[in-house]
Design a protein around this motif. Sequence first.
Motif, PDB file in Angstrom:
ATOM      1  N   PRO A  50       0.806  -1.232   0.000  1.00 45.68           N
ATOM      2  CA  PRO A  50       0.000   0.000   0.000  1.00 45.68           C
ATOM      3  C   PRO A  50       0.833   1.273   0.000  1.00 45.68           C
ATOM      4  N   LYS A  51       2.098   1.171   0.406  1.00 40.68           N
ATOM      5  CA  LYS A  51       2.965   2.350   0.425  1.00 40.68           C
ATOM      6  C   LYS A  51       4.039   2.252  -0.653  1.00 40.68           C
ATOM      7  N   GLN A  52       3.663   1.671  -1.796  1.00 44.64           N
ATOM      8  CA  GLN A  52       4.680   1.384  -2.800  1.00 44.64           C
ATOM      9  C   GLN A  52       5.322   2.637  -3.378  1.00 44.64           C
ATOM     10  N   ASP A  53       4.651   3.769  -3.313  1.00 48.19           N
ATOM     11  CA  ASP A  53       5.252   4.998  -3.825  1.00 48.19           C
ATOM     12  C   ASP A  53       6.202   5.630  -2.813  1.00 48.19           C
ATOM     13  N   GLU A  54       6.109   5.187  -1.560  1.00 49.46           N
ATOM     14  CA  GLU A  54       6.887   5.817  -0.490  1.00 49.46           C
ATOM     15  C   GLU A  54       8.054   4.951  -0.024  1.00 49.46           C
ATOM     16  N   GLU A  55       7.887   3.638  -0.051  1.00 48.42           N
ATOM     17  CA  GLU A  55       8.912   2.789   0.538  1.00 48.42           C
ATOM     18  C   GLU A  55       9.012   1.456  -0.194  1.00 48.42           C
ATOM     19  N   LEU A  56      10.144   0.833   0.034  1.00 50.49           N
ATOM     20  CA  LEU A  56      10.372  -0.531  -0.445  1.00 50.49           C
ATOM     21  C   LEU A  56      10.390  -1.420   0.782  1.00 50.49           C
ATOM     22  N   SER A  57       9.452  -2.342   0.868  1.00 51.39           N
ATOM     23  CA  SER A  57       9.332  -3.158   2.071  1.00 51.39           C
ATOM     24  C   SER A  57      10.403  -4.252   2.107  1.00 51.39           C
ATOM     25  N   PHE A  58      10.670  -4.757   3.312  1.00 52.78           N
ATOM     26  CA  PHE A  58      11.603  -5.869   3.477  1.00 52.78           C
ATOM     27  C   PHE A  58      11.090  -7.096   2.733  1.00 52.78           C
ATOM     28  N   ARG A  59       9.797  -7.283   2.738  1.00 52.91           N
ATOM     29  CA  ARG A  59       9.229  -8.442   2.039  1.00 52.91           C
ATOM     30  C   ARG A  59       9.522  -8.364   0.538  1.00 52.91           C
ATOM     31  N   GLU A  60       9.353  -7.175  -0.033  1.00 51.58           N
ATOM     32  CA  GLU A  60       9.651  -7.002  -1.459  1.00 51.58           C
ATOM     33  C   GLU A  60      11.139  -7.202  -1.717  1.00 51.58           C
ATOM     34  N   ALA A  61      11.966  -6.612  -0.855  1.00 51.82           N
ATOM     35  CA  ALA A  61      13.418  -6.737  -1.027  1.00 51.82           C
ATOM     36  C   ALA A  61      13.864  -8.195  -0.917  1.00 51.82           C
ATOM     37  N   SER A  62      13.261  -8.930   0.002  1.00 54.90           N
ATOM     38  CA  SER A  62      13.606 -10.342   0.169  1.00 54.90           C
ATOM     39  C   SER A  62      13.185 -11.154  -1.050  1.00 54.90           C
ATOM     40  N   ARG A  63      12.044 -10.798  -1.611  1.00 62.46           N
ATOM     41  CA  ARG A  63      11.570 -11.491  -2.816  1.00 62.46           C
ATOM     42  C   ARG A  63      12.522 -11.231  -3.989  1.00 62.46           C
ATOM     43  N   ILE A  64      12.964 -10.000  -4.112  1.00 60.92           N
ATOM     44  CA  ILE A  64      13.930  -9.659  -5.160  1.00 60.92           C
ATOM     45  C   ILE A  64      15.219 -10.461  -4.968  1.00 60.92           C
ATOM     46  N   ALA A  65      15.669 -10.571  -3.707  1.00 61.52           N
ATOM     47  CA  ALA A  65      16.885 -11.324  -3.414  1.00 61.52           C
ATOM     48  C   ALA A  65      16.707 -12.797  -3.760  1.00 61.52           C
ATOM     49  N   PHE A  66      15.534 -13.350  -3.458  1.00 61.31           N
ATOM     50  CA  PHE A  66      15.268 -14.755  -3.787  1.00 61.31           C
ATOM     51  C   PHE A  66      15.277 -14.980  -5.297  1.00 61.31           C
ATOM     52  N   LEU A  67      14.658 -14.055  -6.041  1.00 66.56           N
ATOM     53  CA  LEU A  67      14.612 -14.207  -7.494  1.00 66.56           C
ATOM     54  C   LEU A  67      16.002 -14.075  -8.116  1.00 66.56           C
ATOM     55  N   ALA A  68      16.873 -13.344  -7.436  1.00 69.93           N
ATOM     56  CA  ALA A  68      18.231 -13.157  -7.947  1.00 69.93           C
ATOM     57  C   ALA A  68      19.165 -14.306  -7.554  1.00 69.93           C
ATOM     58  N   LYS A  69      19.009 -14.843  -6.315  1.00 75.87           N
ATOM     59  CA  LYS A  69      19.985 -15.794  -5.794  1.00 75.87           C
ATOM     60  C   LYS A  69      19.415 -17.160  -5.439  1.00 75.87           C
TER      61      LYS A  69
END
Length: 418
Positions: free
Chosen positions: A218-237
């Motif tokens: 819900p705050k995607q324009d304001e912040e990057l959540s840890f959950r999103e960052a962790s998902r990005i890390a999983f998709l990368a590694k």
Amino acid sequence: MISEELGMDPIELRLKNMMVAGDVTCNDLDTSSFGMKECIEAVRDGSEWNSKKGKLPPGKGIGMACGFFVSGAGYPIYRSDTHHGTVVIKLTEDGGTALVYTASAEIGQGSDTAFAMIAAEALGIPLESVRLESGDTDFGVDLGAYSSRQTLMTGHAVKEAAEDVKRQVLEVLSKELNVPAEDMDIVKGSIAFKKQKPDFGGLRTRYIKEHRGWIDNPKQDEELSFREASRIAFLAKGSIVGTGKYKPPELGGKFKGATVGTSPAYGCSAQVAEVSVDEKTGKITIDKMTDAHDCGRAINRTSVEAQMEGSVCMGVGEALFEEVKFDNKGRVLNADLAEYKIVSSLDMPQVQALIVESNEPNGPFGAKEVGEGAIMPTIPAILNAVYDAIGVRIFELPMTSERVHKAIKEYKKKKLEA
């Protein structure tokens, strides 16, 4: 007993001779943090010692004691090079939860809660985002719940594992956003940028297009959540797994027996007991216990207070009730809880638990023990209070009514004969 012989207040005697943080004992034990002075002062003030000591009516007494204990032994029970604790933390594939795996023994002391809180703090995420599993040897190595070692030693391994996970997530983000990893942090479940916040809208859009099932924020324009960052890390590694371990540094001196008593840290306790003694029957009633403990930084204040109150309960049991009785053939006569008396809620006095915090450099977030050490002063504090009430020292435990009554009679008899 020494203070009485010197005509000196027992609290003042202790304060005059007490070690402080940084002192090294004659057998090379290093007190890296040591809040005993503060504990003694806390129980002195909390119990209103100065207005009560030597001023109570007959049958009423006040006494104090103090003690310290290890935060884990410096060496394993079976001498080896193994780590004293290892921990694994894995992020779920959706990035929503940190799974903490430890072989540590949760025996009711609250270690699971403490470890979950340490992991959450080190990762920078809410406690509800942590799930912990313990007690399975498939999860790693842990030497057990002895020597009050869990918070300091296994907690240290938890913190290291969480920091390993955090580093991996931030390293992936660093490449994706072209922001140095050291310029980012994880705070309250969101990515914090120490300098100017980058535009991560493109990153989010790209991952939404390329990977279905993206997480709504819900705050995607304001912040990057840890959950999103962790998902990005999983998709990368792939799976993000962090490991942690703990082994004490070399402790103690070089002389024979120098390993005895070694520990990375030492906890401190002081207590004041207030009692009433019925001289006609010998019955002791504990009216109040004032208890202070230096646990380093309190990871969970409620758990620390509960440990302190539990230790007082165990100490009261040892002082007044608990005794294994044998017949003349060595058989136990009271091998059940109907005959082996333990403290009930009706026997417990009012307990004032005072947490004294120091900063232990060898513990996770400055924490150390509040386990076995919290019981150290209970029995001697009660013994000193009973002496203050009736003028008779008791040297055999438990202090049953019969033993106290007998001691009073013998004392009065000797006094008459003198």
